[in-house]
Write a protein that holds these residues in place. Structure first.
Motif, PDB file in Angstrom:
ATOM      1  N   GLN A 108      33.951  40.034  47.303  1.00  0.00           N
ATOM      2  CA  GLN A 108      34.192  39.016  46.268  1.00  0.00           C
ATOM      3  C   GLN A 108      34.041  39.624  44.860  1.00  0.00           C
ATOM      4  O   GLN A 108      34.826  39.324  43.960  1.00  0.00           O
ATOM      5  CB  GLN A 108      33.145  37.923  46.442  1.00  0.00           C
ATOM      6  CG  GLN A 108      33.648  36.548  46.137  1.00  0.00           C
ATOM      7  CD  GLN A 108      32.630  35.492  46.529  1.00  0.00           C
ATOM      8  OE1 GLN A 108      31.532  35.776  46.980  1.00  0.00           O
ATOM      9  NE2 GLN A 108      33.017  34.254  46.320  1.00  0.00           N
ATOM     10  N   THR A 109      33.066  40.479  44.720  1.00  0.00           N
ATOM     11  CA  THR A 109      32.797  41.088  43.412  1.00  0.00           C
ATOM     12  C   THR A 109      33.896  42.052  42.994  1.00  0.00           C
ATOM     13  O   THR A 109      34.308  42.080  41.839  1.00  0.00           O
ATOM     14  CB  THR A 109      31.444  41.847  43.457  1.00  0.00           C
ATOM     15  OG1 THR A 109      30.432  40.929  43.845  1.00  0.00           O
ATOM     16  CG2 THR A 109      31.088  42.461  42.113  1.00  0.00           C
ATOM     17  N   LEU A 110      34.370  42.830  43.970  1.00  0.00           N
ATOM     18  CA  LEU A 110      35.344  43.877  43.642  1.00  0.00           C
ATOM     19  C   LEU A 110      36.791  43.441  43.864  1.00  0.00           C
ATOM     20  O   LEU A 110      37.718  44.150  43.459  1.00  0.00           O
ATOM     21  CB  LEU A 110      35.051  45.141  44.463  1.00  0.00           C
ATOM     22  CG  LEU A 110      33.660  45.766  44.270  1.00  0.00           C
ATOM     23  CD1 LEU A 110      33.489  46.982  45.175  1.00  0.00           C
ATOM     24  CD2 LEU A 110      33.432  46.167  42.820  1.00  0.00           C
ATOM     25  N   GLY A 111      36.986  42.305  44.542  1.00  0.00           N
ATOM     26  CA  GLY A 111      38.354  41.840  44.804  1.00  0.00           C
ATOM     27  C   GLY A 111      39.013  42.616  45.928  1.00  0.00           C
ATOM     28  O   GLY A 111      40.225  42.860  45.900  1.00  0.00           O
ATOM     29  N   LEU A 112      38.216  43.002  46.921  1.00  0.00           N
ATOM     30  CA  LEU A 112      38.733  43.770  48.063  1.00  0.00           C
ATOM     31  C   LEU A 112      38.575  42.952  49.340  1.00  0.00           C
ATOM     32  O   LEU A 112      37.857  41.948  49.355  1.00  0.00           O
ATOM     33  CB  LEU A 112      37.929  45.062  48.220  1.00  0.00           C
ATOM     34  CG  LEU A 112      37.923  46.057  47.056  1.00  0.00           C
ATOM     35  CD1 LEU A 112      36.862  47.124  47.293  1.00  0.00           C
ATOM     36  CD2 LEU A 112      39.286  46.699  46.905  1.00  0.00           C
TER      37      LEU A 112
ATOM     38  N   LYS B 295      29.570  40.423  39.455  1.00  0.00           N
ATOM     39  CA  LYS B 295      31.022  40.537  39.239  1.00  0.00           C
ATOM     40  C   LYS B 295      31.334  40.769  37.756  1.00  0.00           C
ATOM     41  O   LYS B 295      32.087  41.684  37.407  1.00  0.00           O
ATOM     42  CB  LYS B 295      31.732  39.264  39.744  1.00  0.00           C
ATOM     43  CG  LYS B 295      33.231  39.339  39.656  1.00  0.00           C
ATOM     44  CD  LYS B 295      33.915  38.372  40.587  1.00  0.00           C
ATOM     45  CE  LYS B 295      33.975  36.984  40.029  1.00  0.00           C
ATOM     46  NZ  LYS B 295      34.888  36.113  40.806  1.00  0.00           N
TER      47      LYS B 295
END
Lengths: 187, 165
Positions: free
Chosen positions: B138-142, B65
């Motif tokens: 979780q990493t990209l906020g999608l 992230k």
């Protein structure tokens, strides 16, 4: 996953750039020290300049105009120092955001930056105009004016920098906004 | 909860995850000098970020992230230069210790990935690292649905680009 994906995965791992971890750690240590130093330098310099303004107010300012000017100037450097310190801390925290949140933050930060420099431009212009007014009045009344001319020179330089910065930001604003939006939207 | 506050612990983590960081940087930056700068920027951001790591996600996901966060920031800063540069000298150097089919494939894949839209590139790069759709989300906020959609399109586009070679 299918065989093509597995093949890609192997190729992806194979394409790992070579990296000297020990050198990287040493560089990071150095950068970290430099960052900490810069952050504290903002605070210390701001504090020192504010102290100088206070010293000028208490020891050198003899007339009411000078007293008002130094009284107005005294909190500004320290405030800017504290603001820069806090901003640095805030920017560090943004590195833990997910990509979408980062882009939303960047979008907002860009708008805030525009507003910040616009307000800055108005403020510095007002100060420049006030100092110019005082200088002209003193000239007309035959009072000493050299200190005010020096101050006007300083404000003119600051105003020039602020105008250049604001013009640059305003010109690039649509393009930068578009770059952020291009990374946010799917099509 | 894991909190990384000392340099020894950070060095251990960075040693372990340096290849992941290097691959994220390589996914976004073709130029060797700028890639090195990006790797350093990510590593510095990791040191700061790890002090606040609470263990909400796995350490690997957290590192990915931060790495993608810094890489996107790098893209925003370097967009104009990025458009001009398409060089892969360093990658060629990495792979030039005797060319074979696997090395050609690695080079082709990285070149093709860099031609993907950044949104698709992120998803496929994370998939190739072995992350699940949940971890990518979780990493990209999608949402996971958005990740699935992007993954599908990313794969389709990558196949098209690879097929053109």
């Amino acid at each position: 996953m299918d065989s093509q994906f597995n093949e890609w995965q192997q190729a992806f791992k194979k394409a790992t750039p070579k990296i000297d971890v020990d050198a990287l750690i040493a560089q990071v240590n150095q950068s970290r020290r430099a960052e900490k130093l810069k952050a504290w330098a903002d605070l210390v310099i701001g504090f020192a300049v504010s102290c100088l303004c206070l010293f000028m107010l208490l020891t050198h300012a003899s007339e009411i105009g000078e007293k008002i000017l130094f009284a107005l100037l005294t909190p500004i450097p320290l405030s800017v120092g504290v603001w820069a310190f806090m901003l640095r801390k805030k920017q560090w925290r943004t590195s833990t955001l997910d990509v979408e949140s980062l882009l939303a933050y960047k979008h907002l930060a860009l708008q805030v930056q525009m507003r910040y420099w616009w307000v800055n431009l108005l403020g510095v212009t007002a100060l420049f105009t006030a100092v110019l007014g005082i200088l002209l009045t003193r000239l007309a009344l035959g009072m000493s004016w050299h200190l005010w001319l020096a101050q006007l020179g300083v404000f003119a330089a600051i105003l020039g920098v602020v105008i250049i910065k604001y013009t640059h930001i305003k010109r690039n604003f649509p393009r930068r906004l578009e770059e952020i939006e291009r990374l946010r939207t799917d099509e | 909860m894991i909190r990384v506050t000392n340099s020894k612990e950070f060095s251990r983590i960075l040693s372990k995850y340096a290849p992941l960081v290097a691959r994220v940087a390589a996914t976004y930056e073709a130029d060797a000098m700028h890639r090195q700068d990006l790797i350093q920027d990510i590593s510095l951001a990791l040191w700061r970020a790890l002090e606040t790591f609470r263990g909400d996600a796995s350490l690997k996901t957290f590192i990915a992230k931060v790495a993608h966060n810094r890489a996107v920031d790098h893209v925003l800063k370097e967009t104009r230069r990025h458009d001009r540069l398409q060089c892969d000298e360093s990658l060629h150097e990495v792979l030039s210790s005797g060319h074979n089919d696997t090395q050609d494939k690695a080079l082709d894949l990285m070149t093709a990935m860099r031609r993907l839209n950044v949104r698709y590139r992120q998803v496929i790069a994370l998939q190739l690292e072995g992350f699940t759709h949940g971890e990518i989300a979780q990493t990209l906020g999608l949402s996971e649905a958005a990740v699935s959609q992007r993954a599908h399109r990313a794969r389709h586009e990558l196949e098209t680009i690879m097929g053109q070679k």
